[in-house]
Write a protein that holds these residues in place. Structure first.
Motif, PDB file in Angstrom:
ATOM      1  N   ALA A 109      12.694   3.027 -21.422  1.00  0.00           N
ATOM      2  CA  ALA A 109      13.917   3.592 -22.005  1.00  0.00           C
ATOM      3  C   ALA A 109      14.134   3.071 -23.420  1.00  0.00           C
ATOM      4  O   ALA A 109      14.498   3.839 -24.326  1.00  0.00           O
ATOM      5  CB  ALA A 109      15.120   3.275 -21.120  1.00  0.00           C
ATOM      6  N   GLU A 110      13.878   1.791 -23.640  1.00  0.00           N
ATOM      7  CA  GLU A 110      14.038   1.208 -24.966  1.00  0.00           C
ATOM      8  C   GLU A 110      13.020   1.796 -25.948  1.00  0.00           C
ATOM      9  O   GLU A 110      13.362   2.117 -27.093  1.00  0.00           O
ATOM     10  CB  GLU A 110      13.887  -0.315 -24.908  1.00  0.00           C
ATOM     11  CG  GLU A 110      13.994  -0.997 -26.249  1.00  0.00           C
ATOM     12  CD  GLU A 110      15.306  -0.776 -26.980  1.00  0.00           C
ATOM     13  OE1 GLU A 110      15.292  -0.784 -28.227  1.00  0.00           O
ATOM     14  OE2 GLU A 110      16.348  -0.583 -26.317  1.00  0.00           O
ATOM     15  N   LYS A 170      14.051   5.271 -26.882  1.00  0.00           N
ATOM     16  CA  LYS A 170      15.177   5.210 -27.817  1.00  0.00           C
ATOM     17  C   LYS A 170      14.681   4.887 -29.220  1.00  0.00           C
ATOM     18  O   LYS A 170      15.098   5.507 -30.205  1.00  0.00           O
ATOM     19  CB  LYS A 170      16.196   4.167 -27.362  1.00  0.00           C
ATOM     20  CG  LYS A 170      17.413   4.069 -28.252  1.00  0.00           C
ATOM     21  CD  LYS A 170      18.353   2.994 -27.784  1.00  0.00           C
ATOM     22  CE  LYS A 170      19.578   2.851 -28.654  1.00  0.00           C
ATOM     23  NZ  LYS A 170      19.330   2.680 -30.063  1.00  0.00           N
ATOM     24  N   GLN A 171      13.767   3.912 -29.322  1.00  0.00           N
ATOM     25  CA  GLN A 171      13.202   3.560 -30.626  1.00  0.00           C
ATOM     26  C   GLN A 171      12.513   4.760 -31.259  1.00  0.00           C
ATOM     27  O   GLN A 171      12.676   5.015 -32.459  1.00  0.00           O
ATOM     28  CB  GLN A 171      12.197   2.420 -30.477  1.00  0.00           C
ATOM     29  CG  GLN A 171      12.798   1.069 -30.216  1.00  0.00           C
ATOM     30  CD  GLN A 171      11.727   0.015 -30.018  1.00  0.00           C
ATOM     31  OE1 GLN A 171      10.578   0.179 -30.412  1.00  0.00           O
ATOM     32  NE2 GLN A 171      12.110  -1.083 -29.383  1.00  0.00           N
ATOM     33  N   ARG A 172      11.747   5.476 -30.460  1.00  0.00           N
ATOM     34  CA  ARG A 172      11.041   6.646 -30.980  1.00  0.00           C
ATOM     35  C   ARG A 172      12.028   7.712 -31.450  1.00  0.00           C
ATOM     36  O   ARG A 172      11.869   8.290 -32.522  1.00  0.00           O
ATOM     37  CB  ARG A 172      10.106   7.217 -29.921  1.00  0.00           C
ATOM     38  CG  ARG A 172       9.262   8.365 -30.442  1.00  0.00           C
ATOM     39  CD  ARG A 172       8.333   8.902 -29.421  1.00  0.00           C
ATOM     40  NE  ARG A 172       9.108   9.542 -28.343  1.00  0.00           N
ATOM     41  CZ  ARG A 172       8.568  10.077 -27.269  1.00  0.00           C
ATOM     42  NH1 ARG A 172       7.262  10.031 -27.089  1.00  0.00           N
ATOM     43  NH2 ARG A 172       9.322  10.649 -26.356  1.00  0.00           N
ATOM     44  N   ASP A 173      13.069   7.947 -30.655  1.00  0.00           N
ATOM     45  CA  ASP A 173      14.060   8.946 -31.030  1.00  0.00           C
ATOM     46  C   ASP A 173      14.815   8.536 -32.297  1.00  0.00           C
ATOM     47  O   ASP A 173      15.125   9.385 -33.141  1.00  0.00           O
ATOM     48  CB  ASP A 173      15.059   9.172 -29.887  1.00  0.00           C
ATOM     49  CG  ASP A 173      14.439   9.870 -28.701  1.00  0.00           C
ATOM     50  OD1 ASP A 173      13.323  10.436 -28.833  1.00  0.00           O
ATOM     51  OD2 ASP A 173      15.058   9.862 -27.611  1.00  0.00           O
ATOM     52  N   ASP A 174      15.104   7.241 -32.433  1.00  0.00           N
ATOM     53  CA  ASP A 174      15.815   6.758 -33.617  1.00  0.00           C
ATOM     54  C   ASP A 174      14.981   6.919 -34.885  1.00  0.00           C
ATOM     55  O   ASP A 174      15.521   7.076 -35.978  1.00  0.00           O
ATOM     56  CB  ASP A 174      16.195   5.285 -33.450  1.00  0.00           C
ATOM     57  CG  ASP A 174      17.304   5.080 -32.432  1.00  0.00           C
ATOM     58  OD1 ASP A 174      17.961   6.065 -32.028  1.00  0.00           O
ATOM     59  OD2 ASP A 174      17.520   3.915 -32.024  1.00  0.00           O
TER      60      ASP A 174
END
Length: 62
Positions: A52-53, A56-60
């Motif tokens: 999940a982290e 999230k990093q990839r999406d950010d």
């Protein structure tokens, strides 16, 4: 701004974590016993949190 290398590294880590989840899930399906099941369940939860982290990093960075 992040470059292709950042995405490539994150995507690589995502693939590794997904594979680890698959392996641990298979182990959990094959094992019986409270302590073993609890340990594998905890490991799956850790891997899912890591995944999940990473997502999230990839999406950010997108």
């Amino acid at each position: 701004m992040s470059g292709p290398k950042d995405f490539s590294e994150i995507n690589g880590r995502i693939a590794v974590v997904r594979e680890e989840i698959r392996i641990v899930t298979e182990q959990a399906a094959a094992e019986t016993g409270g302590a073993v099941e609890e340990r594998l369940s905890e490991r799956i939860a850790e891997l899912e949190a890591e995944l999940a982290e990473l997502l999230k990093q990839r999406d950010d960075k997108a």
